[in-house]
Write an enzyme that holds these catalytic residues in place. Structure first.
Site, PDB file in Angstrom:
ATOM      1  CB  THR A  89      28.883 -62.924   0.124  1.00  0.00           C
ATOM      2  OG1 THR A  89      27.142 -62.654   0.920  1.00  0.00           O
ATOM      3  CG2 THR A  89      29.518 -63.141  -0.030  1.00  0.00           C
TER       4      THR A  89
ATOM      5  CG  PHE B 251      33.551 -62.550   2.496  1.00  0.00           C
ATOM      6  CD1 PHE B 251      34.038 -62.230   1.075  1.00  0.00           C
ATOM      7  CD2 PHE B 251      32.721 -63.684   2.832  1.00  0.00           C
ATOM      8  CE1 PHE B 251      34.350 -62.335   0.409  1.00  0.00           C
ATOM      9  CE2 PHE B 251      33.309 -64.269   1.097  1.00  0.00           C
ATOM     10  CZ  PHE B 251      33.348 -63.525   0.230  1.00  0.00           C
ATOM     11  CE1 TYR B 252      24.295 -61.690   5.438  1.00  0.00           C
ATOM     12  CE2 TYR B 252      24.485 -59.603   6.055  1.00  0.00           C
ATOM     13  CZ  TYR B 252      23.841 -61.243   6.196  1.00  0.00           C
ATOM     14  OH  TYR B 252      22.571 -60.762   5.668  1.00  0.00           O
ATOM     15  CB  ALA B 253      27.969 -56.557   3.258  1.00  0.00           C
TER      16      ALA B 253
END
Length: 343
Positions: A166, A162-164
Site C-alpha cells: 500500500t 500488504f502494508y509495504a
C-alpha cells in the site's frame, strides 16, 4: 550543504495528518516551537491505546497556535472542507494504518487508510493549491531487495507485506499527481523510528515493557536481524527541513532526485547505520539495569533480515544527517516510559 537549486520558502500554516500519532505529535511540537500555526487531523483509531493519542493532542493543544480535528480520512468530505476553510501552505500526511505484522491480520484496514485516505489527501492538496505536499512512505517498500544501503532509485518492486504494497502504491499515485497537476510532492521513507511517546506495538516499547515485567522478549530469525534505527527527533528535524526543499520540475541538468516529468521526489530518512538487534537489546538492558529474557523464534512472514538507508540525498538537500546513537535514544525512551507509567 543543502542543494542551492531547491526551491525554499517559509510556510506559516502546516496541516499535519496523524497529529496524535507518534511521529505526528513530535513533528507538530517542533513546528509549533518554531512559531508556525499547525492544524492537526487524526482519526483516533483504536489500533493501540487511544489514551496515549489523547495525551499527545492535549499537550499540543496547550499551544494557542494548534488546533485539532478528529475524523477519518477515508471520509474525505470532512478533510476537504477543512482544507477549504484553512488553506494550509503545506500538508504533511503521516496518518496511516501502521504495523507490518498487523497487515497479515487485517489487510483491508491498510487498503482503506493508506490508499483511500491518501487519495483524499492528494485531492484536497490539488484542489486547494497546496504549495508542498509531503507524505510518509516506509523502508518496507524495498522488500526483498538485497542491494544495501538502500538508495531511493533502487528497486521497490518486491514488497513482502500488504502494508509495504500500500505504501508503494501511494508513491506511484503521488508521482502521477505531481506530473498531472504540477503538485510538488515529497515522499519520505522511514527507517525503524523509535523514541519517547512511541507506539506500544513497536519493538522498543514491547521489549522495555516485557523486561520490566519479567517477561520474555520475542526475537525473530533467532535474533539475527539488523535495523537502521532512527531517533524520532532526527526524523522530524529532517521532515521540517524537507518542507522547505520544494521539488521543482523541468530541471534535467540538476541531480536532486526530482522526477524528470513532475515535481516529485523520494527521500530516505535514516541513520545510515545497520545496528544488530542483539546490540539494540543490550542497550535496553543497560538503560533498564536489568537483563532481558530472550525468546528466539523463526523469521516472521513478510519480515526482512536487514534495513540500511543511504541518506546522501537527505543531506544534500538539507545539510542534515540523522546521527543520534542508539544508546542515547534508548535511554531517552526508557526515561519517558518510566515517567509515563510511574515505574
Amino acid at each position: 550543504m543543502p542543494d542551492d537549486n531547491a526551491i525554499r520558502f517559509a510556510p506559516k500554516h502546516v496541516l499535519v495528518t496523524g497529529s496524535a500519532g507518534f511521529i505526528g505529535y513530535h513533528l507538530c511540537q517542533l513546528l509549533l516551537d518554531q512559531g508556525m500555526k499547525v492544524t492537526g487531523f487524526d482519526g483516533m483509531t483504536d489500533y493501540y491505546d487511544v489514551e496515549i493519542k489523547h495525551r499527545r493532542h492535549s499537550m499540543l493543544l496547550q499551544n494557542p497556535n494548534f488546533q485539532a480535528h478528529e475524523a477519518m480520512l477515508e471520509d474525505g468530505t470532512v478533510f476537504f472542507d477543512l482544507c477549504a476553510d484553512i488553506r494550509p501552505d503545506v500538508i504533511v500526511h503521516l496518518a496511516a494504518q501502521a504495523g507490518v505484522r498487523y497487515s497479515l491480520e487485517n489487510p483491508r484496514a491498510y487498503l482503506d487508510a493508506n490508499i483511500v485516505g491518501t487519495f483524499n489527501v492528494m485531492e484536497a492538496a490539488r484542489e486547494h493549491f497546496c504549495q508542498h505536499l509531503l507524505m510518509a512512505s516506509t523502508s518496507s517498500v524495498y522488500g526483498a531487495s538485497t542491494e544495501m544501503p538502500f538508495q531511493e532509485a533502487g528497486c521497490t518492486d518486491t514488497p513482502l507485506t500488504f502494508y509495504a504494497a500500500t505504501k508503494k502504491a501511494t508513491e506511484v499515485m503521488a508521482h502521477s499527481y505531481a506530473h498531472l497537476w504540477k503538485l510538488p510532492i515529497t515522499m519520505f521513507r522511514f527507517f525503524s523510528v523509535y523514541g519517547p511517546w512511541g507506539r506500544p506495538d513497536m519493538a522498543l516499547f514491547k521489549f522495555v515493557r516485557a523486561t520490566l515485567n519479567g517477561e520474555p522478549i520475542d526475537l525473530y530469525n533467532n535474533g539475527q536481524m539488523e535495523r537502521d534505527f532512527t531517533y524520532v527527533g532526527d526524523l522530524v528535524e529532517s521532515i521540517r527541513l524537507l518542507i522547505d526543499a520544494v521539488p521543482e520540475a523541468e530541471k534535467p541538468d540538476v541531480d536532486d532526485g526530482v522526477s524528470p516529468v513532475g515535481p516529485y521526489r523520494v527521500v530516505n530518512i535514516g541513520n545510515s547505520q545497520k545496528v544488530p538487534l542483539m546490540d539494540f537489546v543490550e542497550e535496553i538492558e543497560a538503560a533498564l539495569g536489568k537483563p532481558a529474557t530472550r525468546n528466539f523464534m523463526e523469521m516472521q512472514k513478510g519480515d526482512v533480515p536487514a534495513t540500511w538507508a543511504d541518506a546522501t540525498l537527505l543531506k544534500d538537500l538539507t545539510g542534515f544527517q540523522p546521527s543520534t546513537p542508539v544508546s542515547t535514544g534508548v535511554r531517552k525512551f526508557v526515561s519517558w516510559y518510566k515517567d509515563y507509567y510511574g515505574v
